[in-house]
Design an enzyme around this catalytic site. Sequence first.
Site, PDB file in Angstrom:
ATOM      1  N   GLY A 134      19.278  32.725   2.811  1.00 40.13           N
ATOM      2  CA  GLY A 134      18.019  33.463   2.319  1.00 40.13           C
ATOM      3  C   GLY A 134      16.905  33.339   3.201  1.00 40.13           C
ATOM      4  O   GLY A 134      16.049  32.377   2.935  1.00 40.13           O
ATOM      5  N   LEU A 135      16.615  34.426   3.924  1.00 39.58           N
ATOM      6  CA  LEU A 135      15.426  34.357   4.927  1.00 39.58           C
ATOM      7  C   LEU A 135      14.798  35.653   4.431  1.00 39.58           C
ATOM      8  O   LEU A 135      13.452  35.603   4.307  1.00 39.58           O
ATOM      9  CB  LEU A 135      15.685  34.216   6.310  1.00 39.58           C
ATOM     10  CG  LEU A 135      14.649  34.467   7.304  1.00 39.58           C
ATOM     11  CD1 LEU A 135      13.444  33.326   7.184  1.00 39.58           C
ATOM     12  CD2 LEU A 135      14.994  34.659   8.871  1.00 39.58           C
ATOM     13  N   GLU A 368      20.236  40.558  11.290  1.00 40.51           N
ATOM     14  CA  GLU A 368      20.204  39.532  12.488  1.00 40.51           C
ATOM     15  C   GLU A 368      19.161  39.929  13.543  1.00 40.51           C
ATOM     16  O   GLU A 368      19.537  39.558  14.696  1.00 40.51           O
ATOM     17  CB  GLU A 368      21.432  39.091  13.197  1.00 40.51           C
ATOM     18  CG  GLU A 368      22.410  38.894  12.056  1.00 40.51           C
ATOM     19  CD  GLU A 368      22.342  37.327  11.670  1.00 40.51           C
ATOM     20  OE1 GLU A 368      21.666  36.725  12.586  1.00 40.51           O
ATOM     21  OE2 GLU A 368      22.906  36.692  10.653  1.00 40.51           O
TER      22      GLU A 368
END
Lengths: 389, 266
Positions: A134-135, A368
């Site tokens: 979780g970013l 990403e």
Amino acid sequence: MKGFEAPDFMAMDGLLTPEERAAGATVRSWVEERFLPVIEEHNRAGTFPMELVPEVAKLGVFGANMSGYGCAGMSNVAYGLIMQELERGDSGLRSFASVQGALCMYPILTFGTDAQREKWLPAMVRGEKIGCFGLTEPDFGSDPGGMRSRARRSGKGYVLNGTKMWITNGSVADVAVVWARTEEGPVRGFLVERGTPGYSARDIKGKFSMRASVTSELVLDNVEIPEENLLPGTEGLRSALMCLNQARYSIAWGAIGAAMACYDTALRYAGSRIVFDKPVAGYQLVQQKLVWMITEISKAQLLVLQLGRLKDDGRARPDQVSMGKMNNVHIALEIARMARDILGANGIIDEYPVARHLCNLETVKTYEGTHDIHTLVIGEAITGLGAYR
Amino acid sequence: MKIIVILKQVPDSETKIKVKGDGSGIETDGIKYVISPYDEYAVEEALKLKEKAGGDSTVTVVSAGPDRTVESIRTALAMGADAAVHVNDPALEGADSLGVARALAKAIQDNGFDIIFAGKQGIDQDNSQVPSAVAELLDIPQVNIIAKFEITEDKSKATVSRRIEGGEETIETSLPALFGCEKGLNEPRYASLPGIMKAKKKPVKTVDLAGLGLDAGEVGAAGSHVKILKWIPLPERQAGKILQGMETAEASKELVRLLREEAKVI
Ligand SMILES: Cc1cc2nc3c(=O)[nH]c(=O)nc-3n(C[C@H](O)[C@H](O)[C@H](O)COP(=O)(O)OP(=O)(O)OC[C@H]3O[C@@H](n4cnc5c(N)ncnc54)[C@H](O)[C@@H]3O)c2cc1C
């Protein structure tokens, strides 16, 4: 009909070791025999085939390029080929493996304590425990440094508050690697276990892309975690980016798998579809598309092979990984669109895998690090001038 | 228990076989080679037996073929076999089934054995002779095309089933014996990634005919009793005929006429 064979126009096979070839081959057979027969159904239903996770684990896919704790300890090139074969199946399958391995097992191995490694890694290799990362937050994707999630010291541990968004495997994960800003300033990584009071996950519905993958919102509402759940080796956003670098590498390979599936489908279709009395593959305009596809696939293969060799050597720079992710996802998406075009109306239904890959790749282009963010990474590397702000 | 698997490397069943211009063989360029699928059942049954028999049981793969065969041997090792013997001798190129069987039988004898599994046939030439010939040369019983396998607790006997026209045949045999495996016997496992890494370190012993104490002139191509004279490609399939623009009744009548008068099949 002849089954799928990974296109290898430039005879790259000869550059691989026997183990690397064997790794690709065993995963390819599994995907062909066990995954492809069920994927369209799951894609329609918007579900991930959790029932197949034990089989993927038994193959040894999770953390296959890591050593110890039951990991296979393969080269990064072998790992790349594994990712390619998984994504030939579906981007959701490769995402599952990337998140489990590169985004969860890798930080636990790299930044964790022995106790954390012992607790999680063997069970994660066996697929008995699932992880998520979780970013991203609702308001912070490309610029995670702006995150609002906070970790406040309290007695013998931390209290976490915040919301994480777009988290792959969120609601099915037993453990989340959550990134939050500490009172001292730097962002650090924390392990949050399923069932911890105040921690909840809710699935995001209505996706056109990555339908066969769980994507969730994580809510952290005064979540108390003990000191030993801090990943002590994490020091700032840098640590999170190190994880992303691993996952981006797997995407650079994975995207080729999706591209191969689209190319293979388009090539066969074009050879058998008769229009104006001959196969469409016999027309110059169609050949130009097919040739562009195989040329770009071949270039992409050689790019990641070199990237993998550099990585095995400990020399791969983040901006080189960015080039792999940026280029290979871009060409995969273009190939999927061309394949969709060549299939005509048949290109829009799920009797063929093309539209599914096409939609999935729209996510792969974004997550990403978006295509454009990777462009800026490379831009900064060659000019010395950051152009993010 | 010393469990042996006889394994053959063959062109992938999906390979498009091209016959050489001069009919002396097939074009080998670009062919992908795999373990003959029936041999995968043999490997799986051997591994299952090893797991059941426990103790110091071992599975040894015995295979005859050129250098490239090693890749298939490694796959079997990655599935879980412990060791391998690779009979590699240029003289075996073009040897007949009996010659190959003699080489394999000698390699098996030198290694020692309690039970042998093979595929019921290689899917390249489909001769189905090697398993029986190996058993004959080793002077042990053999049952080919088995679809079920069970072994007694004391490992002195095995009960196996063969599918036969309209039923099943159950056979009991003393051990050691050789079994040719049929599809359906089991579900071959995938080579796992850690298995592939472990396979790198497992022993593969390479021997030539001289090393087995065999005479290449007798066992190899030179002493072959069967010679392949010529390879002929299948004739190209003729384009089919499509009946168009007719009512069903009319089309069926025309179809029957064509089947009778042109195709001459009814
Ligand atoms: C299916 C799915 C799964 C995901 N899984 C995860 C996960 O498991 N864990 C996780 O943490 N995140 C995950 N994400 C989130 C993903 O990483 C983010 O969506 C991504 O980082 C982009 O952020 P954003 O969506 O907020 O886009 P934004 O950052 O809002 O970007 C929007 C657009 O602006 C462009 N842009 C942004 N900044 C600049 C700039 N400086 N210069 C020029 N252009 C710019 C971008 O390229 C993009 O085109 C997932 C996303 C999806 C769709």
